[in-house]
Design an enzyme around this catalytic site. Structure first.
Site, short mmCIF file in Angstrom:
data_model
loop_
_atom_site.label_atom_id
_atom_site.label_comp_id
_atom_site.label_asym_id
_atom_site.label_seq_id
_atom_site.Cartn_x
_atom_site.Cartn_y
_atom_site.Cartn_z
N GLU A 60 0.86 -1.17 0.00
CA GLU A 60 0.00 0.00 0.00
C GLU A 60 0.91 1.23 0.00
OE1 GLU A 60 -3.72 1.89 2.61
OE2 GLU A 60 -2.71 0.05 3.26
N ARG A 295 5.97 -13.37 9.56
CA ARG A 295 6.67 -12.13 9.22
C ARG A 295 8.07 -12.13 9.82
NH1 ARG A 295 4.55 -7.30 10.15
NH2 ARG A 295 2.37 -7.91 10.06
N LYS A 305 4.51 0.37 12.05
CA LYS A 305 4.41 1.63 11.30
C LYS A 305 4.13 2.79 12.24
CE LYS A 305 2.64 1.60 7.23
NZ LYS A 305 1.71 1.53 6.08
#
Length: 599
Positions: A60, A295, A305
């Site tokens: 994104e 991950r 983030k």
């Protein structure tokens, strides 16, 4: 982690095993590809897809990529390379309020820097989810027509209250049984901009009692009166990510849709949606399949983030490309290598089990790749003057040093030698400790690539600080000459000629955090204590010094990497370096200085 140094057997990768089995079974052999994304109407008469598999990296564009993204990039592009497939770079720009072209450009740059490409003379597989908005609207209308979607007019609070919990089923919306005609009319009016944000929402009609909350009539289109950075004001309804993601995969003929584990609970909806659209004749089978992997989790960093934004906005670091940040643009500026990241991902493998990788594993991968690629140079980081009292004033000569000890084909470079040199301050002790073999009064040591010198004393200032070391050189001891073998000394020092040295700014970067789990609880913490990750910032994560470098380094170009002998690997800063005036950043030390409680 086990020590895999010099081991070249790839670690376990369960997705690679799945791909191999799928190819052996011919699972995707019947796919057709028109050379561009599209639904069944576009692909039905196309030739068979020449790509054996298709994967994708779908960021994104609302931020800078970090180390965790590197794992996904290496996995998706790497599988496509290995199995004769294609990997698409797709910007998942379905949220008009967050995306910016700045992030698109930075992502493209980062993927290329890692060594991957999505285009060649045959295909160009750079895509945007926003290119598919018209098809997504068409697919939503099909779901309404077949009774699989409805327009809900509850408020967000009402929807949340009726959703249920993990142990309690949800409640049907009072609008769930609207007629197909009413839903079609409302959805068209939503598209026409008649309603305010939040007035209505389009939901899939599945099962409000499902034990999987993600199947309790998930939202698929919402009203957003916002300007999109690519489509402008054409749309005022936008798809939800969980609706857009499987459709994007199907339109692009993706075979293996690889996500991190937090999307595992979304897979049932992924499959439900694609099956409904295939049943309606809008998509061709075989359909994409989603696979989930763990991950990347590293010690001594934060990859959240929210926390990265806080570090930048509160100026704990100097922007998104700060070499201490775990962003790819920061890593590149620090001097880390793309090859190092690829080596790391090969070493840690791909599993479904969460594990914490020690940061030293990443650093060791960087050392290995830099050791192979970086030419050697001399830098004195804490300079102390050395005066050779029996060397003629105003005279100089050349000494020769190999550019790379493992690559003799790279030849040697000339280093000027003169009466006054710079050496490291730690290479002289007026009163040596036991086992010290460098310079002290009466001792001899070799100036690397140069001569053997004998220390005769030192000069001091009024405060008693040593300002210069005094030596005599042995003229027949020059390295590379027959006389060099006549002298056996234990100390071997690096140096640069004071008259010829390049005085440069050098930034000694280290880990941004001083503990392995920033903000995490520690043994003995009271239960009520909540730690702030900012309190764990390493105050010595950046130290700026003035150093004396060999003159050849003055011509270093931005992003050129070198091993500064005895010190570590350094890079000419890609932002602040100017022609003839490079600034250097330390990428990584020669050895792990954090192991066994060293810090």
């Amino acid at each position: 982690m086990t020590d895999r140094k010099n081991e070249h057997v790839p670690a376990a990768n369960f997705i690679r095993n799945i791909v191999e089995a799928d190819l052996a079974a011919g699972k995707h052999a019947s796919r057709r590809w028109a050379g561009r994304p599209g639904p069944a109407a576009v692909q039905a008469e196309a030739p068979l897809d020449a790509a054996k598999i298709r994967t994708r990296f779908p960021p994104e564009p609302n931020g800078y990529l970090h180390f965790g993204h590197a794992k996904s990039i290496c996995l998706n592009f790497g599988l496509a390379e290995q199995f004769g497939g294609r990997c698409h770079l797709r910007f998942d720009d379905t949220n008009p309020e967050k995306e910016e072209q700045e992030y698109v450009d930075s992502i493209i740059d980062a993927v290329k820097w890692l060594g991957f490409h999505w285009q060649d003379g045959v295909e160009d597989n750079l895509y945007h989810a926003s290119d598919y908005f018209d098809w997504m609207v068409q697919f939503a209308e099909s779901l309404i027509e077949t009774g699989h979607a409805y327009v809900d007019s509850q408020s967000a609070e009402e929807m949340r209250a009726n959703r249920g919990t993990l142990t309690q089923p949800g409640k049907d919306s009072p609008y769930r049984n609207r007629s197909v005609a009413e839903n079609q009319d409302l959805f068209r009016r939503m598209q026409a901009g008649e309603f305010a944000d939040g007035a209505h929402i389009l939901r899939a009609k599945i099962d409000m009692a499902s034990p999987n909350i993600n199947l309790r009539d998930p939202a698929i289109f919402r009203i957003r009166h916002a300007t999109h950075h690519r489509t402008g004001d054409k749309f005022c309804v936008y798809p939800m990510y969980t609706f857009a993601h499987p459709i994007e995969d199907a339109l692009e003929n993706i075979t293996h849709s690889i996500c991190t584990l937090e999307f595992e609970d979304q897979r049932p909806f992924y499959d439900w949606l694609l099956e409904r659209l295939a049943d309606a004749g809008l998509l061709l089978r075989p359909l994409p399949h989603q696979y989930e992997f763990s991950r990347l989790n590293l010690t001594y960093v934060v990859l959240s983030k929210r926390k990265l934004i806080q570090l930048v906005e509160e100026k704990h670091v100097e922007g998104w490309d700060d070499p201490r940040l775990p962003t790819l643009v920061g890593a590149r500026r620090r001097g880390y290598t793309a090859e190092g990241f690829r080596l790391l991902m090969e070493r840690i493998g791909v599993t479904k089990s969460d594990s914490l990788i020690d940061y030293s594993v990443l650093e060791e991968c960087m050392r290995e790749t830099l050791n192979e690629s970086a030419e050697r140079r001399i830098a004195v980081l804490d300079p102390l003057k050395l005066i050779i009292t029996n060397y003629p004033e105003g005279q100089s000569e050349e000494c020769h040093a190999p550019n790379h000890p493992l690559k003799p084909e790279l030849g040697k470079r000339a280093m000027p030698f003169s009466r006054e040199l710079w050496i490291e301050r730690e290479d002289f002790m007026e009163e040596p400790v036991k086992g010290y073999h460098r310079l002290y009064p009466g001792n001899m040591a070799r100036l690397r690539y140069g001569f053997v010198v004998k220390c005769t004393g030192c000069e001091k200032d009024a405060a008693g600080n040593v300002t210069a070391v005094l030596c005599e050189y042995l003229p027949d001891s020059k390295s590379g000459t027959p006389g060099a073998d006549n002298y056996k000394v234990k100390g071997n020092l690096h140096w640069v000629s004071a008259a010829h040295a390049y005085a440069a700014e050098v930034r000694l970067y280290d880990r941004l955090f001083k503990v392995a789990n920033p903000g995490g609880r520690r043994g003995g913490d009271p239960e009520e204590l909540e730690r702030d990750f900012l309190d764990d910032i390493n105050p010595n994560s950046k130290v700026v010094i003035g150093a004396q470098l060999e003159p050849a380094l003055k011509d270093a170009k931005a992003e050129e990497r070198f091993q500064f002998e005895r010190h570590g690997y350094f890079v000419a800063d890609r932002v602040d370096s100017k022609a003839g005036a490079p600034v250097f950043n330390r990428a990584v030390t020669l050895k792990d200085s954090w192991g066994h409680g060293a810090k």
